[in-house]
Motif scaffolding. Structure first.
Motif, PDB file in Angstrom:
ATOM      1  N   LEU A  54      43.677  -5.439  -1.365  1.00 25.35           N
ATOM      2  CA  LEU A  54      42.847  -6.244   0.161  1.00 25.35           C
ATOM      3  C   LEU A  54      42.668  -7.885  -0.368  1.00 25.35           C
ATOM      4  O   LEU A  54      42.494  -8.561  -1.926  1.00 25.35           O
ATOM      5  CB  LEU A  54      41.558  -5.741  -1.049  1.00 25.35           C
ATOM      6  CG  LEU A  54      40.323  -5.965  -1.413  1.00 25.35           C
ATOM      7  CD1 LEU A  54      40.186  -6.779  -1.811  1.00 25.35           C
ATOM      8  CD2 LEU A  54      40.717  -4.255  -1.971  1.00 25.35           C
TER       9      LEU A  54
ATOM     10  N   ARG B  86      37.325  -8.739   5.083  1.00 26.80           N
ATOM     11  CA  ARG B  86      38.429  -8.141   4.421  1.00 26.80           C
ATOM     12  C   ARG B  86      39.330  -7.761   4.698  1.00 26.80           C
ATOM     13  O   ARG B  86      39.174  -6.766   5.785  1.00 26.80           O
ATOM     14  CB  ARG B  86      37.071  -6.676   3.739  1.00 26.80           C
ATOM     15  CG  ARG B  86      37.816  -6.104   2.733  1.00 26.80           C
ATOM     16  CD  ARG B  86      37.621  -4.892   2.206  1.00 26.80           C
ATOM     17  NE  ARG B  86      37.309  -3.956   1.306  1.00 26.80           N
ATOM     18  CZ  ARG B  86      38.488  -3.410   1.369  1.00 26.80           C
ATOM     19  NH1 ARG B  86      39.131  -3.083   2.604  1.00 26.80           N
ATOM     20  NH2 ARG B  86      39.523  -2.548   0.364  1.00 26.80           N
TER      21      ARG B  86
ATOM     22  N   SER C  17      42.619  -5.839   4.378  1.00 27.32           N
ATOM     23  CA  SER C  17      43.937  -4.643   3.474  1.00 27.32           C
ATOM     24  C   SER C  17      44.766  -4.365   3.937  1.00 27.32           C
ATOM     25  O   SER C  17      44.848  -4.159   5.681  1.00 27.32           O
ATOM     26  CB  SER C  17      42.365  -3.794   2.982  1.00 27.32           C
ATOM     27  OG  SER C  17      42.076  -2.658   3.574  1.00 27.32           O
TER      28      SER C  17
END
Length: 269
Positions: free
Chosen positions: A112, A127, A129
């Motif tokens: 991530l 975020r 990932s």
């Protein structure tokens, strides 16, 4: 770097928006997700090690009696993670989860990239990932998923404690470099989750976060037929909606770190 994140999120929102005339929508019962977490502060900067244990219960599992249910949970998840902070805005990390349910299991390693910045009085988080689904002998098909999550939160001091209202939106898509003509049709966005929460920091060592979420799986449904073989519902887009209520309890082990100056881990890792 922030602009590509935002453009991808807006694209995901547009592609996942259901079209009422073309989409079959099914709403399932509530899911219950309690989770216990331990965050261990590491000596360098704001780096940390995380261990989390979650149980997931389905309120409408149609009376299915799984002999492997533990404490009444249909699914169990154990996650370990590490995150390194380059500075107050950027961090990189990895997690690994072991998920067991219905006589099978899945391994879920993930890498991530996270960015956090101030937007007026709020903290804006992004975020991104990449995860790999590694099924057990009787598990799902192996696949790679990309996930993007956006969130807004604010920490509000209230005497000896503080609360953290937060709203997040996440979208996931199946990533594959090659596609054959025999592969099943897929939607561009496979999954979305809209989550709202109010975290409570009772002390520098203990956080409690109740939350609710509206999760949707996007797929192509098969045609449905009656007893005479006539089509009663054609094949097409299908959205499976699951409301979720959860509670996260996090214990923090500071290991000599100063809680007042250390950057706290987001409530939803």
């Amino acid at each position: 770097m922030k602009k590509p994140f935002l453009l991808a999120a807006l694209l995901g929102l547009l592609l996942s928006w259901p079209v009422a005339a073309q989409t079959r929508r099914t709403v399932f019962g509530w899911q219950i997700w309690p989770e216990a977490q331990a965050e261990v502060a590491l000596p360098t900067g704001n780096d940390y090690f995380l261990v989390a244990l979650r149980g997931q219960s389905l309120t409408d599992n149609n009376g299915y009696n799984d002999p492997n249910r533990v404490l009444g949970f249909d699914e169990r998840r154990l996650t370990v993670g590490y995150e390194h902070f380059w500075n107050e805005h950027w961090s990189i990390g990895a997690t690994a989860a072991y998920i067991s349910a219905y006589n099978t299991y899945v391994l879920l390693p993930e890498v991530l990239l996270r960015h956090r910045s101030s937007v007026g009085p709020l903290t804006f988080g992004q975020r991104l990932s990449l995860e790999r689904v590694i099924p057990g002998a009787n598990g799902a098909t192996a696949r790679t998923n990309a996930r993007l999550r956006l969130d807004l939160e604010k920490i509000v001091p209230l005497g000896s404690l503080s609360i953290r209202p937060r709203l997040s939106y996440e979208a996931a898509t199946h990533v594959r470099l090659l596609r054959s003509n025999t592969d099943a049709d897929e939607r561009t966005i496979d999954f979305t989750s809209l989550r709202g929460e109010v975290g409570v920091r009772l002390s520098p060592l203990l956080d409690v976060t109740p939350w609710v979420a509206y999760q949707t799986q996007y797929s192509f449904g098969l045609a449905r037929y009656d007893v005479n073989g006539s089509v009663i519902e054609p094949a097409g887009r299908a959205n499976a909606v699951s409301p979720v209520v959860g509670l996260e309890v996090r214990f923090t082990f500071l290991n000599g770190q100063d809680a007042a100056t250390r950057q706290q881990l987001p409530t939803q890792h």
